[in-house]
Design a protein around this motif. Structure first.
Motif, PDB file in Angstrom:
ATOM      1  N   GLN A  14       0.953  -1.219  -0.093  1.00 24.85           N
ATOM      2  CA  GLN A  14      -0.005   0.025   0.124  1.00 24.85           C
ATOM      3  C   GLN A  14       0.799   1.297  -0.019  1.00 24.85           C
ATOM      4  OE1 GLN A  14      -1.356  -0.042   4.650  1.00 24.85           O
ATOM      5  NE2 GLN A  14      -2.472   1.338   3.227  1.00 24.85           N
ATOM      6  N   ILE A  15       2.196   1.157   0.289  1.00 25.94           N
ATOM      7  CA  ILE A  15       2.959   2.488   0.043  1.00 25.94           C
ATOM      8  C   ILE A  15       2.988   2.902  -1.220  1.00 25.94           C
ATOM      9  CG2 ILE A  15       5.345   1.489  -0.282  1.00 25.94           C
ATOM     10  CD1 ILE A  15       4.205   3.922   2.460  1.00 25.94           C
ATOM     11  N   THR A  16       2.818   1.831  -2.290  1.00 21.75           N
ATOM     12  CA  THR A  16       2.668   2.401  -3.712  1.00 21.75           C
ATOM     13  C   THR A  16       1.534   3.446  -4.013  1.00 21.75           C
ATOM     14  OG1 THR A  16       3.406   0.118  -4.454  1.00 21.75           O
ATOM     15  CG2 THR A  16       2.548   1.589  -5.987  1.00 21.75           C
ATOM     16  N   THR A  17       0.660   3.506  -3.095  1.00 24.87           N
ATOM     17  CA  THR A  17      -0.476   4.378  -3.406  1.00 24.87           C
ATOM     18  C   THR A  17      -0.230   5.189  -2.004  1.00 24.87           C
ATOM     19  OG1 THR A  17      -2.095   2.834  -2.358  1.00 24.87           O
ATOM     20  CG2 THR A  17      -1.967   3.226  -4.776  1.00 24.87           C
ATOM     21  N   GLY A  18       0.638   5.969  -1.901  1.00 25.52           N
ATOM     22  CA  GLY A  18       1.139   6.583  -0.482  1.00 25.52           C
ATOM     23  C   GLY A  18       0.213   7.560   0.307  1.00 25.52           C
ATOM     24  N   HIS A  19      -0.549   8.127  -0.560  1.00 29.33           N
ATOM     25  CA  HIS A  19      -1.525   9.160  -0.196  1.00 29.33           C
ATOM     26  C   HIS A  19      -3.029   8.548   0.178  1.00 29.33           C
ATOM     27  CE1 HIS A  19       1.330  12.074  -0.506  1.00 29.33           C
ATOM     28  NE2 HIS A  19       1.159  12.385  -1.900  1.00 29.33           N
ATOM     29  N   TRP A  20      -3.293   7.157  -0.380  1.00 26.10           N
ATOM     30  CA  TRP A  20      -4.377   6.762   0.093  1.00 26.10           C
ATOM     31  C   TRP A  20      -4.392   5.930   1.464  1.00 26.10           C
ATOM     32  CZ3 TRP A  20      -5.996   3.056  -4.620  1.00 26.10           C
ATOM     33  CH2 TRP A  20      -6.676   3.861  -5.456  1.00 26.10           C
ATOM     34  N   ASN A  21      -5.584   5.926   2.415  1.00 23.07           N
ATOM     35  CA  ASN A  21      -5.840   5.280   3.417  1.00 23.07           C
ATOM     36  C   ASN A  21      -6.090   3.944   3.190  1.00 23.07           C
ATOM     37  OD1 ASN A  21      -8.319   4.969   2.767  1.00 23.07           O
ATOM     38  ND2 ASN A  21      -8.790   6.920   4.147  1.00 23.07           N
ATOM     39  N   ILE A  22      -6.134   2.933   4.330  1.00 24.76           N
ATOM     40  CA  ILE A  22      -6.294   1.844   4.213  1.00 24.76           C
ATOM     41  C   ILE A  22      -7.791   1.335   3.226  1.00 24.76           C
ATOM     42  CG2 ILE A  22      -7.094  -0.494   5.360  1.00 24.76           C
ATOM     43  CD1 ILE A  22      -4.859  -0.206   7.004  1.00 24.76           C
ATOM     44  N   ARG A  23      -8.819   2.170   3.741  1.00 18.71           N
ATOM     45  CA  ARG A  23      -9.908   1.993   2.737  1.00 18.71           C
ATOM     46  C   ARG A  23      -9.733   2.295   1.470  1.00 18.71           C
ATOM     47  NH1 ARG A  23     -15.189   1.543   4.408  1.00 18.71           N
ATOM     48  NH2 ARG A  23     -14.663   2.440   6.437  1.00 18.71           N
ATOM     49  N   ASP A  24      -9.008   3.436   1.055  1.00 13.09           N
ATOM     50  CA  ASP A  24      -9.007   3.429  -0.255  1.00 13.09           C
ATOM     51  C   ASP A  24      -8.166   2.251  -1.133  1.00 13.09           C
ATOM     52  OD1 ASP A  24     -10.386   6.069  -0.064  1.00 13.09           O
ATOM     53  OD2 ASP A  24      -8.339   7.161   0.347  1.00 13.09           O
ATOM     54  N   LEU A  39      -0.080  -4.441   4.142  1.00 15.96           N
ATOM     55  CA  LEU A  39      -0.307  -3.349   4.874  1.00 15.96           C
ATOM     56  C   LEU A  39       0.930  -2.730   5.733  1.00 15.96           C
ATOM     57  CD1 LEU A  39      -3.565  -4.662   6.255  1.00 15.96           C
ATOM     58  CD2 LEU A  39      -3.273  -3.073   4.371  1.00 15.96           C
ATOM     59  N   TRP A  40       0.853  -1.437   5.969  1.00 17.06           N
ATOM     60  CA  TRP A  40       1.823  -0.679   6.701  1.00 17.06           C
ATOM     61  C   TRP A  40       1.158  -0.294   8.014  1.00 17.06           C
ATOM     62  CZ3 TRP A  40       6.860   1.369   5.803  1.00 17.06           C
ATOM     63  CH2 TRP A  40       7.453   0.776   4.757  1.00 17.06           C
ATOM     64  N   ARG A  41       2.012  -0.432   9.208  1.00 17.33           N
ATOM     65  CA  ARG A  41       1.456  -0.319  10.630  1.00 17.33           C
ATOM     66  C   ARG A  41       0.976   1.235  10.639  1.00 17.33           C
ATOM     67  NH1 ARG A  41       5.552  -1.775  15.000  1.00 17.33           N
ATOM     68  NH2 ARG A  41       3.403  -1.861  16.406  1.00 17.33           N
ATOM     69  N   HIS A  42       1.448   2.134  10.112  1.00 18.84           N
ATOM     70  CA  HIS A  42       1.076   3.666  10.475  1.00 18.84           C
ATOM     71  C   HIS A  42      -0.182   3.653   9.711  1.00 18.84           C
ATOM     72  CE1 HIS A  42       3.001   4.062   6.406  1.00 18.84           C
ATOM     73  NE2 HIS A  42       2.347   5.253   6.243  1.00 18.84           N
ATOM     74  N   LYS A  43      -0.539   3.011   8.790  1.00 19.06           N
ATOM     75  CA  LYS A  43      -1.595   3.220   7.939  1.00 19.06           C
ATOM     76  C   LYS A  43      -2.791   2.623   8.692  1.00 19.06           C
ATOM     77  CE  LYS A  43      -0.598   5.182   4.007  1.00 19.06           C
ATOM     78  NZ  LYS A  43      -1.276   6.652   3.800  1.00 19.06           N
ATOM     79  N   VAL A  44      -2.330   1.357   9.443  1.00 23.24           N
ATOM     80  CA  VAL A  44      -3.425   0.559  10.063  1.00 23.24           C
ATOM     81  C   VAL A  44      -3.886   1.403  11.618  1.00 23.24           C
ATOM     82  CG1 VAL A  44      -3.642  -1.448  11.724  1.00 23.24           C
ATOM     83  CG2 VAL A  44      -2.565  -1.613   9.621  1.00 23.24           C
ATOM     84  N   GLU A  45      -2.801   2.259  11.952  1.00 20.90           N
ATOM     85  CA  GLU A  45      -2.974   3.075  13.083  1.00 20.90           C
ATOM     86  C   GLU A  45      -3.950   4.158  13.094  1.00 20.90           C
ATOM     87  OE1 GLU A  45      -0.242   5.140  16.374  1.00 20.90           O
ATOM     88  OE2 GLU A  45       0.780   4.779  14.647  1.00 20.90           O
ATOM     89  N   GLU A  46      -4.112   4.644  11.819  1.00 16.75           N
ATOM     90  CA  GLU A  46      -4.823   5.570  11.303  1.00 16.75           C
ATOM     91  C   GLU A  46      -6.403   5.340  11.609  1.00 16.75           C
ATOM     92  OE1 GLU A  46      -2.299   7.684   7.652  1.00 16.75           O
ATOM     93  OE2 GLU A  46      -4.188   6.631   7.147  1.00 16.75           O
ATOM     94  N   ILE A  47      -6.695   4.273  11.427  1.00 15.21           N
ATOM     95  CA  ILE A  47      -8.204   3.878  11.540  1.00 15.21           C
ATOM     96  C   ILE A  47      -8.413   2.923  12.622  1.00 15.21           C
ATOM     97  CG2 ILE A  47      -8.651   4.769   9.346  1.00 15.21           C
ATOM     98  CD1 ILE A  47      -9.079   1.524   8.650  1.00 15.21           C
ATOM     99  N   GLY A  48      -7.067   2.204  13.252  1.00 17.00           N
ATOM    100  CA  GLY A  48      -7.084   1.349  14.465  1.00 17.00           C
ATOM    101  C   GLY A  48      -7.191  -0.115  13.752  1.00 17.00           C
ATOM    102  N   ARG A  54     -11.311  -5.575   9.932  1.00 13.73           N
ATOM    103  CA  ARG A  54     -12.913  -5.551   9.240  1.00 13.73           C
ATOM    104  C   ARG A  54     -12.723  -5.201   7.811  1.00 13.73           C
ATOM    105  NH1 ARG A  54     -14.713  -3.202  14.076  1.00 13.73           N
ATOM    106  NH2 ARG A  54     -14.685  -1.322  13.207  1.00 13.73           N
ATOM    107  N   LEU A  55     -12.142  -4.213   7.549  1.00 14.50           N
ATOM    108  CA  LEU A  55     -12.126  -3.951   5.883  1.00 14.50           C
ATOM    109  C   LEU A  55     -11.593  -4.914   5.463  1.00 14.50           C
ATOM    110  CD1 LEU A  55     -10.973  -0.057   6.519  1.00 14.50           C
ATOM    111  CD2 LEU A  55     -13.153  -1.023   5.518  1.00 14.50           C
ATOM    112  N   VAL A  56     -10.573  -5.596   5.779  1.00 14.88           N
ATOM    113  CA  VAL A  56      -9.808  -6.670   5.123  1.00 14.88           C
ATOM    114  C   VAL A  56     -10.822  -7.888   4.924  1.00 14.88           C
ATOM    115  CG1 VAL A  56      -7.931  -8.204   5.045  1.00 14.88           C
ATOM    116  CG2 VAL A  56      -7.467  -6.154   5.551  1.00 14.88           C
ATOM    117  N   GLN A  57     -11.500  -8.147   5.956  1.00 18.21           N
ATOM    118  CA  GLN A  57     -12.191  -9.353   5.989  1.00 18.21           C
ATOM    119  C   GLN A  57     -13.390  -9.254   5.006  1.00 18.21           C
ATOM    120  OE1 GLN A  57     -13.237  -9.833  10.133  1.00 18.21           O
ATOM    121  NE2 GLN A  57     -11.335 -11.457  10.151  1.00 18.21           N
TER     122      GLN A  57
END
Length: 273
Positions: A14-24, A39-48, A54-57
């Motif tokens: 997901q760092i390839t789309t660095g300005h997207w959050n996990i949902r995006d 996934l990257w941990r700092h992106k996970v931390e943004e939404i918890g 849940r989004l992944v599942q």
């Protein structure tokens, strides 16, 4: 060598789309029929963690890896312990998110002492292996290009990563082969063969000439000088058939519409990897 014919192994780091959050990023993968995401941990931390899980599942995507653990060296014993504790949290997060691989960026030297830093890396990994094993998480030691030794990792060759990984069972500690970091190594193909059965991740991008930036200068596959297909075939001969992550740090690419990036990524992957 024939190009890849399917995208079943393709994963968006997901760092390839660095300005997207996990949902995006997850929604983008679903739209473009990309089956896996890293996934990257700092992106996970943004939404918890719970919301990310849940989004992944709900998406049906596979999580190819979580980045990052590591960063073991530090000047004091207490700070080194904090980093061990953080790695344990990363292991728990990886398990919750449904991946079996935690990528380790091992960390730079403290006080200019490279040998001591490498000992701290080895000691840190030793301390977290039992914890990771309990959670079913493989630790992937990722060697970084030597230009990152002062800031990100004193483990700069695949040989060094192999030497660490070989102290453990393959299901506990392996290596991550990132073409951007290892393509230059004259011993690369011997070291890939040495890693047979221990490769737990394979990352692709390209090395642009001239390189625009040390960190943010990776290119889309086909835009640089790396023999991607040869490395991919070597990794497969070393018994790696897992996800192939596209991992690109590049502000120009980050600033493009994400859907355009994913469409090009998919096309270039099939053409050049």
């Amino acid at each position: 060598m024939e190009p890849l014919k399917t995208i079943e192994r393709l994963s968006l780091n997901q760092i390839t789309t660095g300005h997207w959050n996990i949902r995006d990023a997850i929604d983008g993968c679903v739209r473009h029929e990309i089956p896996s995401i890293a996934l990257w941990r700092h992106k996970v931390e943004e939404i918890g963690l719970a919301a990310s899980k849940r989004l992944v599942q709900d998406s049906g995507l596979k999580v190819s890896s979580l980045c990052r653990g590591g960063m073991f060296p530090a000047a004091t014993k207490s700070e080194r312990q904090k980093r061990i504790d953080d790695n344990k949290r990363a292991i728990e997060e990886a398990a919750e998110l449904g991946t079996d691989t935690l990528v380790l960026v091992c960390g730079p030297a403290s006080e200019k002492n490279l040998p001591a830093a490498r000992e701290m890396v080895a000691d840190g990994i030793e301390q977290i292996v039992p914890f990771a094993s309990d959670y079913g998480i493989k630790l992937g030691v990722e060697p970084l290009h030597p230009m990152y030794a002062a800031e990100r990792s004193v483990i700069v060759t695949l040989s060094e990563a192999n030497t660490i990984a070989e102290q453990y069972r393959p299901e506990h500690v392996g290596v991550v082969v990132d073409v951007f970091h290892v393509w230059w190594d004259p011993d690369l193909y011997d070291q890939i063969a040495r890693a047979k059965g221990r490769i737990v991740g394979f990352h692709v991008s390209d090395w642009i000439v001239p390189t625009p930036d040390l960190l943010m200068g990776r290119g889309m596959m086909g835009d640089g000088v790396i023999d991607l297909r040869r490395i991919r075939k070597a990794v497969e001969l070393a018994d790696y058939q897992g996800p192939i992550e596209v991992e690109i740090f590049n502000e120009t690419i980050w600033n493009r519409p994400g859907d355009d990036v994913l469409a090009e990524m998919k096309s270039r992957y099939l053409e050049h990897v």
